[in-house]
Design a protein around this motif. Structure first.
Motif, short mmCIF file in Angstrom:
data_model
loop_
_atom_site.label_atom_id
_atom_site.label_comp_id
_atom_site.label_asym_id
_atom_site.label_seq_id
_atom_site.Cartn_x
_atom_site.Cartn_y
_atom_site.Cartn_z
N ALA A 232 -5.03 7.87 -0.90
CA ALA A 232 -4.44 7.33 -2.13
C ALA A 232 -3.56 8.39 -2.78
CB ALA A 232 -5.53 6.90 -3.09
N GLY A 233 -2.37 7.97 -3.20
CA GLY A 233 -1.48 8.87 -3.93
C GLY A 233 -0.73 9.86 -3.07
N GLN A 234 -0.99 9.87 -1.78
CA GLN A 234 -0.36 10.86 -0.92
C GLN A 234 1.15 10.66 -0.84
OE1 GLN A 234 -2.34 11.30 2.82
NE2 GLN A 234 -0.54 12.11 3.87
N THR A 235 1.88 11.75 -0.84
CA THR A 235 3.32 11.67 -0.60
C THR A 235 3.69 12.64 0.51
OG1 THR A 235 3.94 13.40 -2.15
CG2 THR A 235 3.81 11.18 -3.03
N VAL A 236 4.69 12.28 1.25
CA VAL A 236 5.21 13.16 2.29
C VAL A 236 6.73 13.12 2.21
CG1 VAL A 236 5.24 13.72 4.74
CG2 VAL A 236 3.33 12.45 3.80
N THR A 237 7.34 14.27 2.33
CA THR A 237 8.80 14.33 2.32
C THR A 237 9.26 15.03 3.59
OG1 THR A 237 8.81 14.46 -0.08
CG2 THR A 237 10.81 15.16 1.06
N THR A 238 10.17 14.40 4.30
CA THR A 238 10.66 14.97 5.55
C THR A 238 12.19 14.97 5.54
OG1 THR A 238 8.75 14.15 6.74
CG2 THR A 238 10.66 14.71 8.06
N ALA B 154 0.82 -1.21 0.00
CA ALA B 154 0.00 0.00 0.00
C ALA B 154 0.85 1.26 0.00
CB ALA B 154 -0.91 0.01 1.22
N ILE B 155 1.98 1.21 0.70
CA ILE B 155 2.78 2.41 0.89
C ILE B 155 4.26 2.07 0.73
CG2 ILE B 155 3.40 4.26 2.51
CD1 ILE B 155 0.69 3.78 3.86
N ALA B 156 4.96 2.92 0.00
CA ALA B 156 6.40 2.72 -0.16
C ALA B 156 7.14 3.76 0.67
CB ALA B 156 6.80 2.84 -1.63
N ALA C 156 10.88 9.71 2.67
CA ALA C 156 9.71 9.96 1.83
C ALA C 156 8.79 8.76 1.85
CB ALA C 156 10.15 10.25 0.40
N LEU C 157 7.54 9.08 1.73
CA LEU C 157 6.54 8.04 1.79
C LEU C 157 5.59 8.27 0.61
CD1 LEU C 157 4.76 7.82 5.16
CD2 LEU C 157 3.42 8.15 3.13
N LYS C 158 5.26 7.22 -0.06
CA LYS C 158 4.32 7.37 -1.17
C LYS C 158 3.28 6.27 -1.12
CE LYS C 158 3.87 7.90 -6.15
NZ LYS C 158 3.35 9.26 -6.20
#
Lengths: 404, 183
Positions: free
Chosen positions: A284-290, A208-210, A230-232
């Motif tokens: 769905a499709g969410q990305t986060v960058t930290t 579900a999430i990378a 990062a999470l996608k």
């Protein structure tokens, strides 16, 4: 009389592009059809609006003044025959080399990271305990409103919100475009960083999430390391993961201290002092960058030969399950230099440093806007939607404002 | 913008720079997707213009500048292989930007609204719209620059306006008159 309105000739007529005798023929037909008249009027209105808007678009553009040397050197035959073609060739060659390096390093990057998704209920319960006295330590920061460096031995676990707004970038852009530098409060580093799309590969079909983590030397403080997490989430499947949270465990045998970049909005650092871990939904499709800035222990100080710097643990529940899933990734530090970092990391670093410079952050290090420009250009990549080019433009404008 | 006899070449170049530098940069940016490259290409275009003793007969400076600038932009794309399109056919098939989500359009000031929609059109249509409505060129001049026929330019503009009308109507939900000043 009914007339076919879906006719390029009619548009050409409205725009005065027809020659005689065609013009007169169409004019007569239009005169007999109220529908066609309305179409012609609408087309002319649209044309006039387009003209205004294209003209307004020109005014937004700021360009260096007309280059005077264009005129001054025109009579020098050597210049025309040798210097300019050489310079152009050099620029082109450099661009190709940079593009090549970025491609290579990002490939390398993806290959090197071992992703170890696990699914286990026992992993989830009661594994992590945050030290109770964390509050007291963090509040000793003498720079309210900014996350300080945190001692990795005493506080090895950090967390960050998974839902990040991006509105700060629009505000900053609007202010700079209208000729003023934003106030400190308007600049949220994490919102700036997350405004931009990054080239994260979506998770494989069964996931579900990378999770992606990479690191390099910190460009504004080269003795430190810069870590990007990062999470996608998958975008083509119905994904609303719930109760998601992330924990970053720093290896205190390698790391002296660390600092979470941005996330300062909610009254300084006090939020991060609670040992309650925020749970969030992931769409769905969410990305986060930290980004984290990490102070590594020197070779003498290290109590381990392992290069493992940190482990990222992401937990969440899928919509159809009540079991928590864990995606975990350990990250080793192989001493990679910023110069060889993937383009996306360079670009994110440029944006973060831009934010810190605008905030006049205590932690901005030795970075200058000129350096920000350089990193952003190196990390620009294919920039399919032009966002990054827009950022580069914005940094230039900020530079001009700072000088002015 | 015909060459006036009393104008020296230098004066003419400066006048053309003032008038066309920014339109040309925007034009080349549409093709290369890279504003920095676009600036270089435009500077090159003017350098070439200056080196040319005189324009070919019947040739308008605007047509000449946009043609040379366009060739330059396509050349850069070919050399750098950064872009998808390596030839004319590919230019036509290049994917345009996705329409923006509505909330993002909302954030932008209303003035730029229509231009946002223009950015969602196929590049070939954007190109002719800019030449037509920003630079006031005729179908015939646009055909010369983009190496096609005036008829085809007419079809491209007609199709582009049709799509603009549809998307503009959709995005603004309620009908907003195209030209606020006519209300």
């Amino acid at each position: 009389m009914k007339m076919n309105l879906d006719n390029p000739k009619l548009t050409a007529f409205a725009l005065d592009e027809l020659d005689e005798p065609e013009r007169s023929t169409i004019a007569r037909a239009v005169a007999e059809s109220p529908e066609a008249q309305r179409f012609v009027d609408k087309t002319r209105n649209l044309a006039s609006t387009l003209k205004n808007e294209f003209a307004a678009d020109l005014e937004k553009e700021t360009l260096a003044p007309v280059p005077a040397n264009l005129i001054d050197i025109r009579d020098d035959p050597w210049f025309w025959s040798v210097a300019r073609p050489l310079a152009i060739a050099a620029v082109l060659a450099l661009a190709v080399v940079i593009a090549g390096v970025v491609v290579l390093s990002s490939k390398h990057d993806r290959g090197a990271i071992a992703q170890q998704p696990k699914s286990s209920a026992s992993d989830v319960e009661g594994e992590i305990e945050l030290p109770a006295e964390r509050t007291e330590f963090i509040q000793t920061s003498n720079h309210p409103g900014e996350n300080p460096f945190v001692d990795a031995k005493r506080y090895p676990v950090s967390t960050f919100p998974l839902n990040v707004e991006t509105a700060s970038y629009s505000t900053v852009r609007r202010l700079i475009n209208s000729g003023s530098l934003p106030s400190k409060e308007a600049v949220q580093v994490e919102e700036l960083v997350n405004y931009f799309p990054y080239d994260y590969v979506p998770p494989p079909e069964d996931k579900a999430i990378a999770l992606y983590v990479d690191l390099a030397s910190c460009p504004w403080e080269p003795s430190h390391r810069l870590v990007r997490i990062a999470l996608k989430a998958a975008s083509d499947r119905p994904i609303i993961a719930s109760e998601a949270n992330v924990q970053v465990e720093f290896n205190s045998a390698r790391v002296a201290s660390y600092r979470l970049l941005g996330h300062e909005r909610r009254g300084g650092s006090s939020d991060l002092t609670t040992d309650k871990i925020e749970s969030a939904k992931i769409r769905a499709g969410q990305t986060v960058t930290t980004l984290y800035e990490v102070v590594p222990l020197t070779a003498n100080e290290r109590s381990t030969s392992s290069n493992e710097m940190l482990t990222v643990k992401l937990r969440f529940k899928k919509p159809d399950g009540d079991k928590s899933e864990l995606v975990e990734q350990a990250v080793t530090d192989n001493g990679g230099k910023f110069a060889n970092a993937p383009g996306d990391l360079k670009f994110a670093a440029a944006v973060a440093e831009f934010g810190m410079i605008l905030r006049d952050s205590e932690f901005k290090g030795n970075g200058k806007l000129a350096a920000v420009l350089e990193w952003a250009q190196e990390g620009k990549g294919s920039d399919a939607n032009g966002y990054r080019a827009g950022f580069i433009d914005l940094v230039r404008k900020a530079q001009a404002l700072k000088k002015g | 913008m015909r060459e006036r006899p009393h104008e020296s070449k230098e004066e003419q170049v400066h006048a053309l720079l003032r008038r066309f530098q920014i339109p040309l940069v925007q034009f080349a940016t549409r093709i290369t997707g890279d504003r920095e490259r676009a600036r270089d290409i435009v500077q090159e275009t003017f350098v070439k213009f200056q080196r040319n003793g005189a324009l070919p007969k019947e040739s308008e400076p605007a047509t000449w500048l946009f043609t040379v600038c366009r060739n330059g932009a396509l050349n850069v794309c070919r050399k750098e292989r950064r872009m998808m399109y390596l030839d004319e056919e590919l230019l036509q098939s290049r994917e345009s930007k996705q329409p923006l989500p509505f909330e993002r359009i909302e954030q932008e000031e209303a003035a730029g609204f229509l231009m946002r929609i223009v950015a969602t059109l196929p590049p070939r249509q954007q190109e002719v719209l800019q030449l037509k409505f920003q630079n006031d060129l005729s179908y015939q001049q646009i055909a010369e620059i983009t190496k096609t026929t005036a008829n085809n330019v007419g079809v491209l503009i007609h199709t582009a306006l049709k799509t603009l009308r549809q998307r503009y109507g959709q995005a603004s939900k309620d009908f907003i008159p195209f030209n606020p000043r006519t209300t």
